[in-house]
Design a protein around this motif. Structure first.
Motif, PDB file in Angstrom:
ATOM      1  N   TYR A 233     -27.755  13.300  20.223  1.00 14.22           N
ATOM      2  CA  TYR A 233     -27.141  13.616  21.512  1.00 14.22           C
ATOM      3  C   TYR A 233     -26.057  14.683  21.393  1.00 14.22           C
ATOM      4  O   TYR A 233     -25.978  15.598  22.216  1.00 14.22           O
ATOM      5  CB  TYR A 233     -26.543  12.341  22.114  1.00 14.22           C
ATOM      6  CG  TYR A 233     -26.141  12.486  23.576  1.00 14.22           C
ATOM      7  CD1 TYR A 233     -27.033  12.157  24.593  1.00 14.22           C
ATOM      8  CD2 TYR A 233     -24.884  12.960  23.927  1.00 14.22           C
ATOM      9  CE1 TYR A 233     -26.680  12.295  25.931  1.00 14.22           C
ATOM     10  CE2 TYR A 233     -24.524  13.107  25.262  1.00 14.22           C
ATOM     11  CZ  TYR A 233     -25.419  12.757  26.256  1.00 14.22           C
ATOM     12  OH  TYR A 233     -25.057  12.911  27.570  1.00 14.22           O
ATOM     13  N   ILE A 264     -39.126   6.045  22.602  1.00 12.91           N
ATOM     14  CA  ILE A 264     -39.525   7.450  22.646  1.00 12.91           C
ATOM     15  C   ILE A 264     -39.230   8.081  21.293  1.00 12.91           C
ATOM     16  O   ILE A 264     -38.470   7.533  20.495  1.00 12.91           O
ATOM     17  CB  ILE A 264     -38.798   8.235  23.760  1.00 12.91           C
ATOM     18  CG1 ILE A 264     -37.279   8.170  23.576  1.00 12.91           C
ATOM     19  CG2 ILE A 264     -39.203   7.736  25.141  1.00 12.91           C
ATOM     20  CD1 ILE A 264     -36.502   9.006  24.574  1.00 12.91           C
ATOM     21  N   GLN A 268     -38.171  13.719  21.837  1.00 12.15           N
ATOM     22  CA  GLN A 268     -38.079  13.440  23.272  1.00 12.15           C
ATOM     23  C   GLN A 268     -36.651  13.047  23.660  1.00 12.15           C
ATOM     24  O   GLN A 268     -36.149  13.467  24.702  1.00 12.15           O
ATOM     25  CB  GLN A 268     -39.052  12.313  23.653  1.00 12.15           C
ATOM     26  CG  GLN A 268     -40.515  12.719  23.639  1.00 12.15           C
ATOM     27  CD  GLN A 268     -41.416  11.528  23.900  1.00 12.15           C
ATOM     28  OE1 GLN A 268     -41.353  10.511  23.202  1.00 12.15           O
ATOM     29  NE2 GLN A 268     -42.267  11.644  24.913  1.00 12.15           N
ATOM     30  N   TYR A 269     -36.027  12.234  22.801  1.00 12.49           N
ATOM     31  CA  TYR A 269     -34.642  11.806  23.075  1.00 12.49           C
ATOM     32  C   TYR A 269     -33.721  13.020  23.114  1.00 12.49           C
ATOM     33  O   TYR A 269     -32.852  13.128  23.983  1.00 12.49           O
ATOM     34  CB  TYR A 269     -34.181  10.831  21.991  1.00 12.49           C
ATOM     35  CG  TYR A 269     -32.831  10.202  22.271  1.00 12.49           C
ATOM     36  CD1 TYR A 269     -32.720   9.023  22.993  1.00 12.49           C
ATOM     37  CD2 TYR A 269     -31.657  10.806  21.816  1.00 12.49           C
ATOM     38  CE1 TYR A 269     -31.484   8.453  23.257  1.00 12.49           C
ATOM     39  CE2 TYR A 269     -30.423  10.251  22.064  1.00 12.49           C
ATOM     40  CZ  TYR A 269     -30.348   9.067  22.786  1.00 12.49           C
ATOM     41  OH  TYR A 269     -29.107   8.516  23.047  1.00 12.49           O
ATOM     42  N   GLU A 271     -34.533  16.107  23.786  1.00  9.79           N
ATOM     43  CA  GLU A 271     -34.847  16.917  24.970  1.00  9.79           C
ATOM     44  C   GLU A 271     -34.255  16.288  26.238  1.00  9.79           C
ATOM     45  O   GLU A 271     -33.800  16.987  27.145  1.00  9.79           O
ATOM     46  CB  GLU A 271     -36.362  17.046  25.126  1.00  9.79           C
ATOM     47  CG  GLU A 271     -37.007  17.932  24.079  1.00  9.79           C
ATOM     48  CD  GLU A 271     -38.536  17.836  24.128  1.00  9.79           C
ATOM     49  OE1 GLU A 271     -39.064  17.172  25.043  1.00  9.79           O
ATOM     50  OE2 GLU A 271     -39.191  18.424  23.242  1.00  9.79           O
ATOM     51  N   ASN A 272     -34.260  14.962  26.298  1.00 14.48           N
ATOM     52  CA  ASN A 272     -33.813  14.251  27.504  1.00 14.48           C
ATOM     53  C   ASN A 272     -32.292  14.236  27.664  1.00 14.48           C
ATOM     54  O   ASN A 272     -31.791  13.853  28.724  1.00 14.48           O
ATOM     55  CB  ASN A 272     -34.299  12.806  27.484  1.00 14.48           C
ATOM     56  CG  ASN A 272     -35.801  12.696  27.653  1.00 14.48           C
ATOM     57  OD1 ASN A 272     -36.447  13.673  28.027  1.00 14.48           O
ATOM     58  ND2 ASN A 272     -36.353  11.547  27.346  1.00 14.48           N
ATOM     59  N   ARG A 273     -31.540  14.626  26.624  1.00 16.76           N
ATOM     60  CA  ARG A 273     -30.078  14.512  26.702  1.00 16.76           C
ATOM     61  C   ARG A 273     -29.498  15.412  27.783  1.00 16.76           C
ATOM     62  O   ARG A 273     -28.407  15.150  28.291  1.00 16.76           O
ATOM     63  CB  ARG A 273     -29.445  14.871  25.352  1.00 16.76           C
ATOM     64  CG  ARG A 273     -29.636  16.312  24.918  1.00 16.76           C
ATOM     65  CD  ARG A 273     -28.997  16.577  23.582  1.00 16.76           C
ATOM     66  NE  ARG A 273     -29.185  17.965  23.160  1.00 16.76           N
ATOM     67  CZ  ARG A 273     -28.639  18.507  22.090  1.00 16.76           C
ATOM     68  NH1 ARG A 273     -27.846  17.788  21.333  1.00 16.76           N
ATOM     69  NH2 ARG A 273     -28.853  19.762  21.776  1.00 16.76           N
TER      70      ARG A 273
END
Length: 274
Positions: A233, A264, A268-269, A271-273
């Motif tokens: 993150y 996930i 993906q984690y 990218e999602n931050r």
């Protein structure tokens, strides 16, 4: 007042009275709690034992303590979790091992002398003001103030308390928790931690099972996951670098571990931050 950060960092600051005393019984995973009593005759039952806390006493609790309020006045309540403030990173400053939270074989209680009260009052006021901030420096400011708060408490505790040697089951769990905090990047098996505690893996697992807690392996895995989420993150490290940082030489093994825990993939984690 509550602060919630991007990777579930949590800090709560409250004034507790008999009207909202149920907060004391709430359990937050991976949390540490500091209670500063503002009046005399505060009776709390902690792990089945009744304590009568006096004005300007401070007690330090972990997620493993069960707390029930029988009779209280006014309490200044501070609770935070590991994502907000990793106690190991500041061990030299706050002396948490065997001092405030982990490893202490009796309930840690500090008496704030009258000559020190102004420091605590000023710091509490600063906390209260900063909790209302909304800029991107808020978490850094709150972490700095928490660190100072714990340093002041640790200094007093070291001056006032002699540490008993005998340890019960809850103390072994706290000691295990601290060891995981210290070694999670390099030690991943329950048997290795059990050896450091001079216990068998079965004995250690039975102690955790007895109090209805998570298993020792779950604690190890969750601490690795916390570090992985934090690095994904906040840092610009590659997934391969993060995998190595939390103890995985094989990026595929790390990805499988992360996906099993989080649902996930690490990519993906990351990218999602946003």
């Amino acid at each position: 007042m509550k602060f919630l950060g991007g990777i579930a960092e949590y800090l709560q600051l409250e004034i507790i009275t008999s009207k909202n005393s149920m907060i004391l019984s709430e359990r937050l995973e991976s949390s540490l709690t500091v209670l500063w009593f503002q009046e005399n005759n505060n009776i709390l039952v902690i792990d089945g034992k009744a304590y009568n806390f006096k004005q300007n006493e401070i007690v330090f609790l972990t997620e493993f303590h069960n707390v029930k309020a029988k009779s209280i006045g006014t309490i200044r309540f501070l609770r935070f979790n590991r994502p907000f403030y990793c106690i190991l990173d500041h061990d030299m400053e706050v002396g948490c091992k065997g001092v405030l939270f982990f490893g202490a074989s009796q309930l840690p209680i500090v008496k704030v002398p009258e000559c020190e009260c102004n420091k605590f009052e000023t710091l509490w006021e600063m906390f209260s003001i900063e909790m209302k901030s909304t800029d991107n420096l808020q978490i850094s400011m709150l972490q700095m103030m928490l660190k100072r708060y714990l340093i002041l408490c640790a200094r007093l505790y070291k001056q006032q308390v002699n540490y008993p040697v005998e340890k019960g089951d809850s103390d072994i769990i706290r000691e295990f928790n601290f060891l995981v905090e210290q070694h999670f990047k390099s030690i991943h098996s329950v048997s290795e931690y059990a050896s450091l505690l001079y216990k068998s893996p079965k004995t250690l697992s039975n102690i955790f099972s007895k109090i209805g807690s998570k298993s020792p392996l779950q604690f190890i895995q969750e601490r690795k996951m916390l570090e992985a989420r934090r690095l994904l993150y906040y840092s610009s490290m590659s997934i391969k670098e993060i995998a190595y940082e939390v103890g995985y030489d094989d990026i595929q093994a790390f990805s499988r571990f992360f996906k099993k825990q989080e649902g996930i993939s690490p990519s993906q984690y990351k990218e999602n931050r946003a």
